[in-house]
Design an enzyme around this catalytic site. Structure first.
Site, mmCIF file in Angstrom:
data_model
loop_
_atom_site.group_PDB
_atom_site.id
_atom_site.type_symbol
_atom_site.label_atom_id
_atom_site.label_comp_id
_atom_site.label_asym_id
_atom_site.label_seq_id
_atom_site.Cartn_x
_atom_site.Cartn_y
_atom_site.Cartn_z
ATOM 1 N N ASP A 498 2.123 4.236 1.749
ATOM 2 C CA ASP A 498 0.700 3.676 2.116
ATOM 3 C C ASP A 498 0.504 2.603 1.215
ATOM 4 O O ASP A 498 0.300 2.839 0.010
ATOM 5 C CB ASP A 498 -0.292 4.892 1.993
ATOM 6 C CG ASP A 498 -1.563 4.607 2.558
ATOM 7 O OD1 ASP A 498 -1.819 3.272 2.540
ATOM 8 O OD2 ASP A 498 -2.423 5.410 2.545
ATOM 9 N N HIS A 499 0.382 1.348 1.972
ATOM 10 C CA HIS A 499 0.303 0.191 1.026
ATOM 11 C C HIS A 499 -1.266 0.080 0.552
ATOM 12 O O HIS A 499 -1.403 -0.722 -0.352
ATOM 13 C CB HIS A 499 0.853 -1.059 1.825
ATOM 14 C CG HIS A 499 1.164 -2.237 1.100
ATOM 15 N ND1 HIS A 499 1.229 -2.125 -0.269
ATOM 16 C CD2 HIS A 499 1.623 -3.250 1.494
ATOM 17 C CE1 HIS A 499 1.591 -3.393 -0.692
ATOM 18 N NE2 HIS A 499 2.129 -3.939 0.168
ATOM 19 N N ARG A 500 -2.004 0.912 1.072
ATOM 20 C CA ARG A 500 -3.318 0.861 0.297
ATOM 21 C C ARG A 500 -3.448 1.484 -1.153
ATOM 22 O O ARG A 500 -4.369 1.217 -1.819
ATOM 23 C CB ARG A 500 -4.360 1.609 1.149
ATOM 24 C CG ARG A 500 -4.698 1.072 2.736
ATOM 25 C CD ARG A 500 -5.454 2.235 3.673
ATOM 26 N NE ARG A 500 -4.798 3.276 3.471
ATOM 27 C CZ ARG A 500 -5.236 4.633 4.180
ATOM 28 N NH1 ARG A 500 -6.541 4.349 4.847
ATOM 29 N NH2 ARG A 500 -4.365 5.564 4.190
#
Ligand code: CAO
Length: 526
Positions: A498-500
């Site tokens: 999850d790049h967040r």
């Protein structure tokens, strides 16, 4: 004959002191079994508490605004008739001459699941059954569960049929047992521990399927934005009934409050294809409707419940999580020879030491090194919840679809124990004997397609986790050692994240660490 029963808050998972936002009945009301009595709303989900029996409301014990937890009294209900639930002490009331030996068999503890559909009834009256023989199959949103006979006996009477919905404690059938004095034994699922916290448990209504005939389907409810939307409790309830995500709807009421018409307009727009399921991407057309039969013979096969629900979770994850996949390779030459040696040593115990067991061990070490991977975003999306436990999910392919049993406390288990446990859960998942709580509470997932083939893939994060490790088939490759090429067994790794929460650099460090660990098994404390 009527009797008054106390209706209490049932097992609502990990929720405590949850606010009552609606009381849907009043004294004197006649209610049906399963009719909603009150609505609870926590910061994560709305939960409706249904009537356990049909009857008449005698007295309310709660009001809107009260906070309740499991076991708190909600109301007094005059049950319409003496029903199986209240006959615990009086099996003779069934009218059977063999009364002392006829026992009700009830749905055991099946975790947090309520109102689970019966998809198969495997016995008929008169059947002789042995202890642990499967009686019925339930299919919940995450798993199929077979309920076994608590003891050997003869089926006297069925109390359920295919399509009925049951919860813990509901009577399935009456069983005549040979030993009248035998204690009322409980089937295996009751041995299950309570599920670990599940940060984003979907509310029951959120998993309601959209109308099948619609050209487009509503996007799944995001509990975070749903919770924050400006709308009254009755509007929230209405939105849940339709499966509409309030977080995607622009309110036209005072102070932008969402009104009933706003929901209806939103649903109409989605179902007519005027808006995409993305909500934020107007103008993107829905998938084309094609008459496949006009091109040649076709056969339509309904998706299994697990297919449908897994599909929803995967779609939701794919939609809500900005995914990136980091690829790497690990030299497992040494590990593979150790694995074979250990497998031979454990052969007499019937344990096959598998690569996945080593991967679980390595994943735990990597999670300890990079705690940000052992975390979930809270529903607000503003905080990261770091977990201090190491429950690793292992994707298992079953005839009904993909399921992910969780190996609890993987950090406290050795390779042989992990291998035995993975084999056990994978077998039971395929036999529909996995318990719902065994599918919950995961921190990180491993999906191995190594036994099948392929060189890499892009797994979808098992939300609310933040990363998933995919492994493909290993193969011998020439690796240069500075002087010459050496044949090495290389394992392809595909880490989706999850790049967040995770930056590219951290992901590359994670796979590098993992690959070094797998290459140097001395560092992997077994
Ligand atoms: N490379 C080469 N061979 C491999 C391998 C790899 N990475 N991983 C396993 N194998 C071989 C094993 O050596 C074994 O061979 P033998 O039968 O000759 O010993 C065979 O493949 C089967 O492996 P296994 O018994 O060790 O099973 P497993 O650990 O590979 O898998 C399980 C167990 C439960 C993970 C698997 O059965 C499964 O269901 N995989 C599918 C998961 C899935 O669907 N993922 C996709 C989800 S979408 O993201």
């Amino acid at each position: 004959m009527a009797n008054v029963i106390s209706v209490k808050v049932p097992d609502i998972g990990d929720f405590k002191n949850v606010g009552i936002i609606e009381v849907l009945v009043k004294p004197g009301d006649k209610v049906d079994k399963e009719q909603s009595l009150i609505t609870l709303e926590s910061d994560k989900a709305s939960i409706e508490i249904p009537a356990p029996e049909a009857g008449v409301i005698k007295e309310l014990k709660v009001k809107v605004g009260d906070k309740v937890s499991e076991g708190d009294l909600i109301l007094m209900l005059e049950a319409a008739a003496a029903v199986a639930k209240t006959q615990k002490a009086a099996p003779a009331a069934q009218g059977s001459p063999a009364a002392p030996a006829v026992k009700p068999v009830k749905v055991p503890d099946i975790g947090d699941f309520k109102n689970v559909g019966i998809i198969e009834v495997l016995v008929t009256p008169g059947d002789k059954v042995s202890k642990e023989q499967s009686l019925i199959t339930l299919e919940s949103d995450k798993a199929s569960i077979e309920i076994p006979a608590p003891e050997a006996g003869v089926i006297k009477e069925l109390k359920v049929k295919v399509g009925d919905k049951v919860s813990e404690g509901d009577v399935i059938l009456m069983l005549e047992t040979s030993g009248a004095g035998a204690p009322e034994s409980k089937p295996a699922p009751t041995a299950a521990a309570k599920p670990a916290p599940q940060p984003q448990r979907p509310a029951p209504a959120a998993s309601r399927p959209a109308p099948a005939a619609s050209p487009a389907t509503l996007p799944p409810i995001n509990e975070g934005s749903f919770g924050k939307a400006h709308a009254s409790p009755s509007i929230r309830k209405f939105a849940r009934e339709l499966g509409a995500d309030l977080g995607r709807i622009q309110g036209t009421g005072p102070k932008s409050r969402i009104l009933r018409e706003d929901i209806l307009n939103y649903v109409k727009r989605i179902l007519s294809g005027a808006a995409s399921v993305g909500g934020g991407m107007p103008g993107v057309s829905p998938p084309p409707k094609v008459d496949f039969a006009s091109f040649g013979p076709v056969e339509t096969q309904p998706l299994s419940n697990i297919n449908k629900l897994t599909g929803k979770y995967l779609h939701s994850s794919w939609f809500h999580i900005p995914h990136v996949t980091q690829f790497d390779e690990a030299d497992i030459t040494e590990l593979e020879s150790l694995r074979k040696k250990m497998s031979a040593e454990h052969q007499d115990k019937g344990v096959k030491i598998t690569l996945v067991a080593f991967l679980v061990k390595a994943a735990v070490a990597a999670l300890k090194e990079f705690p940000r991977f052992n975390a979930s975003l809270d529903p607000s999306g503003e905080n990261l919840v770091l977990k201090k436990y190491f429950h690793i999910g292992v994707a298992v392919d079953t005839p009904d679809g993909l399921t992910v049993p969780v190996i609890r406390d993987s950090d406290k288990k050795g390779i042989a124990e992990l291998a035995a446990e993975i084999a056990d859960v994978a077998t039971r998942a395929r036999q529909k004997k996995i318990r719902p709580n065994e599918l919950q509470g995961g921190c990180f997932t491993i999906s191995s397609l190594g036994g099948v083939g392929g060189t890499a893939f892009t797994p979808i994060v098992n939300q609310p986790e933040v990363a998933i490790l995919g492994v493909s088939r290993s193969s011998i490759k020439p690796v240069y050692d500075g002087k010459q090429f050496q044949p090495k067994l290389m394992l392809p790794l595909s880490l989706s994240y999850d790049h967040r929460v995770i930056d590219g650099v951290l992901a590359a460090k994670f796979t590098t660490f993992l690959s070094q660990l797998l290459a140097d098994i001395k560092r992997l404390s077994l």
